[in-house]
Design an enzyme around this catalytic site. Structure first.
Site, mmCIF file in Angstrom:
data_model
loop_
_atom_site.group_PDB
_atom_site.id
_atom_site.type_symbol
_atom_site.label_atom_id
_atom_site.label_comp_id
_atom_site.label_asym_id
_atom_site.label_seq_id
_atom_site.Cartn_x
_atom_site.Cartn_y
_atom_site.Cartn_z
ATOM 1 N N GLY A 1 48.641 36.559 34.829
ATOM 2 C CA GLY A 1 48.079 35.245 34.510
ATOM 3 C C GLY A 1 48.716 34.235 35.424
ATOM 4 O O GLY A 1 48.782 34.451 36.628
ATOM 5 N N GLU A 2 49.229 33.179 34.867
ATOM 6 C CA GLU A 2 49.856 32.134 35.666
ATOM 7 C C GLU A 2 51.300 31.978 35.186
ATOM 8 O O GLU A 2 51.549 31.485 34.095
ATOM 9 C CB GLU A 2 49.053 30.838 35.492
ATOM 10 C CG GLU A 2 49.460 29.739 36.426
ATOM 11 C CD GLU A 2 49.468 30.152 37.885
ATOM 12 O OE1 GLU A 2 48.507 30.774 38.361
ATOM 13 O OE2 GLU A 2 50.482 29.864 38.555
ATOM 14 N N SER A 3 52.223 32.423 36.032
ATOM 15 C CA SER A 3 53.610 32.507 35.577
ATOM 16 C C SER A 3 54.218 31.145 35.234
ATOM 17 O O SER A 3 55.014 31.037 34.298
ATOM 18 C CB SER A 3 54.467 33.221 36.617
ATOM 19 O OG SER A 3 54.407 32.553 37.854
ATOM 20 N N CYS B 1 52.253 41.581 37.449
ATOM 21 C CA CYS B 1 51.891 40.382 38.202
ATOM 22 C C CYS B 1 52.679 39.158 37.747
ATOM 23 O O CYS B 1 53.863 39.072 38.032
ATOM 24 C CB CYS B 1 50.382 40.186 38.120
ATOM 25 S SG CYS B 1 49.748 39.276 39.523
ATOM 26 N N ARG C 1 55.669 34.412 45.267
ATOM 27 C CA ARG C 1 54.407 34.191 44.536
ATOM 28 C C ARG C 1 53.244 34.026 45.509
ATOM 29 O O ARG C 1 53.420 33.564 46.628
ATOM 30 C CB ARG C 1 54.498 32.938 43.663
ATOM 31 C CG ARG C 1 55.504 33.068 42.546
ATOM 32 C CD ARG C 1 55.501 31.825 41.682
ATOM 33 N NE ARG C 1 54.190 31.564 41.157
ATOM 34 C CZ ARG C 1 53.686 30.335 40.977
ATOM 35 N NH1 ARG C 1 54.375 29.283 41.310
ATOM 36 N NH2 ARG C 1 52.474 30.191 40.476
ATOM 37 N N ILE D 1 45.567 40.556 42.334
ATOM 38 C CA ILE D 1 44.864 39.283 42.167
ATOM 39 C C ILE D 1 45.870 38.150 42.365
ATOM 40 O O ILE D 1 46.780 37.987 41.554
ATOM 41 C CB ILE D 1 44.225 39.171 40.761
ATOM 42 C CG1 ILE D 1 43.249 40.328 40.521
ATOM 43 C CG2 ILE D 1 43.513 37.818 40.602
ATOM 44 C CD1 ILE D 1 42.747 40.437 39.104
ATOM 45 N N HIS E 1 47.524 45.072 38.764
ATOM 46 C CA HIS E 1 47.016 45.032 37.388
ATOM 47 C C HIS E 1 46.467 46.384 36.919
ATOM 48 O O HIS E 1 45.247 46.593 36.950
ATOM 49 C CB HIS E 1 45.867 44.015 37.299
ATOM 50 C CG HIS E 1 46.308 42.600 37.379
ATOM 51 N ND1 HIS E 1 46.588 41.840 36.268
ATOM 52 C CD2 HIS E 1 46.526 41.798 38.441
ATOM 53 C CE1 HIS E 1 46.949 40.627 36.638
ATOM 54 N NE2 HIS E 1 46.922 40.577 37.954
ATOM 55 N N GLU F 1 46.028 47.287 33.963
ATOM 56 C CA GLU F 1 45.213 47.072 32.756
ATOM 57 C C GLU F 1 43.768 46.714 33.093
ATOM 58 O O GLU F 1 42.913 46.706 32.219
ATOM 59 C CB GLU F 1 45.867 46.005 31.860
ATOM 60 C CG GLU F 1 45.637 44.551 32.251
ATOM 61 C CD GLU F 1 46.461 44.087 33.465
ATOM 62 O OE1 GLU F 1 47.136 44.915 34.114
ATOM 63 O OE2 GLU F 1 46.401 42.871 33.769
HETATM 64 N N1 GLN Z 1 49.682 33.937 41.147
HETATM 65 C C1 GLN Z 1 50.096 34.091 39.781
HETATM 66 C C2 GLN Z 1 51.456 33.447 39.533
HETATM 67 O O1 GLN Z 1 52.117 33.076 40.438
HETATM 68 C C3 GLN Z 1 50.137 35.547 39.385
HETATM 69 C C4 GLN Z 1 48.755 36.119 39.494
HETATM 70 C C5 GLN Z 1 48.436 37.150 38.466
HETATM 71 O O2 GLN Z 1 49.175 37.367 37.476
HETATM 72 N N2 GLN Z 1 47.289 37.768 38.647
HETATM 73 O O3 GLN Z 1 51.842 33.328 38.413
#
Ligand code: GLN
Length: 195
Positions: A46-48, A78, A105, A132, A171, A173
């Site tokens: 997701g978005e860390s 990720c 990242r 991704i 990923h 999953e």
């Molecule tokens: N770019 C996202 C981040 O820096 C990570 C991307 C992902 O989890 N698919 O959090």
């Protein structure tokens, strides 16, 4: 019971995959969702930065950190890998800092924002790796010999195992291949045997 961090990101996909292979899961959306005993923890993609902020704001940080540091097996994908890393390139704030690696990242740039590669992840052969906006691992903290490098793709480390933690830039999953999740269940059963 496996706790899947569910404040943001791809938690449903991990839940579906783990239930498909027979595990019991609980989604961790808030502090009171975290049971006193956990057999495993999943940190999702997701978005860390958003995840880190929410973990702290929701008061979940200390309890999760305690579980991770006490040896509960962790599967991180990720953004989850970024949450575990003890260093992030560009001096960004870290979260749990339990994995002795430096990550970068969004490391593949815009053109390669999203792609799939096939590779071996340790003993698991020909695994479909979906990236991704992925990070990669720039280096293992020097002097640390306990980090197993499980995959290198195009010269970049994308998956490692360290003690109770298995972390990858891609990923699993989002594929139909359950082998890494099965490996995680094996880490859990080995852990329970020791305890
Ligand atoms: N770019 C996202 C981040 O820096 C990570 C991307 C992902 O989890 N698919 O959090």
């Amino acid at each position: 019971m496996i706790g899947i961090l569910a404040v943001q990101g791809a938690f449903e996909e991990h839940k579906n995959m783990l239930e498909k292979i027979g595990a019991r899961c609980v989604l961790l959306r808030k502090l009171s969702d975290i049971p006193p005993e956990l057999d495993g923890i999943v940190l999702v993609g997701g978005e860390s930065t958003v995840q880190r902020k929410l973990i702290k704001e929701l008061g979940m940080f200390d309890v999760l950190k305690k579980h991770i540091d006490s040896g509960v097996p962790v599967l991180a994908t990720c953004a989850g890998l970024i949450l575990l890393a003890d260093e992030i390139s560009g001096n960004e704030d870290t979260c749990f800092g339990s994995l002795p690696v430096r990550v970068r990242r969004n490391a593949y740039g815009r053109q390669l924002g999203s792609f799939t590669a096939i590779g071996d992840i340790g003993d698991i052969k020909n695994f479909p790796m979906r990236f991704i906006r992925a990070p990669y691992i720039e280096s293992v903290t020097s002097g640390n010999n306990d980090v197993d490098i499980l995959n290198v793709t195009d010269g970049k480390i994308t998956a490692v195992r360290y003690k109770n933690q298995i972390a990858m830039a891609f990923h699993p999953e989002l594929t139909n291949d359950t082998r890494l999740h099965e490996e995680f269940l094996q880490m859990i059963s080995r852990n329970n045997r020791i305890l």
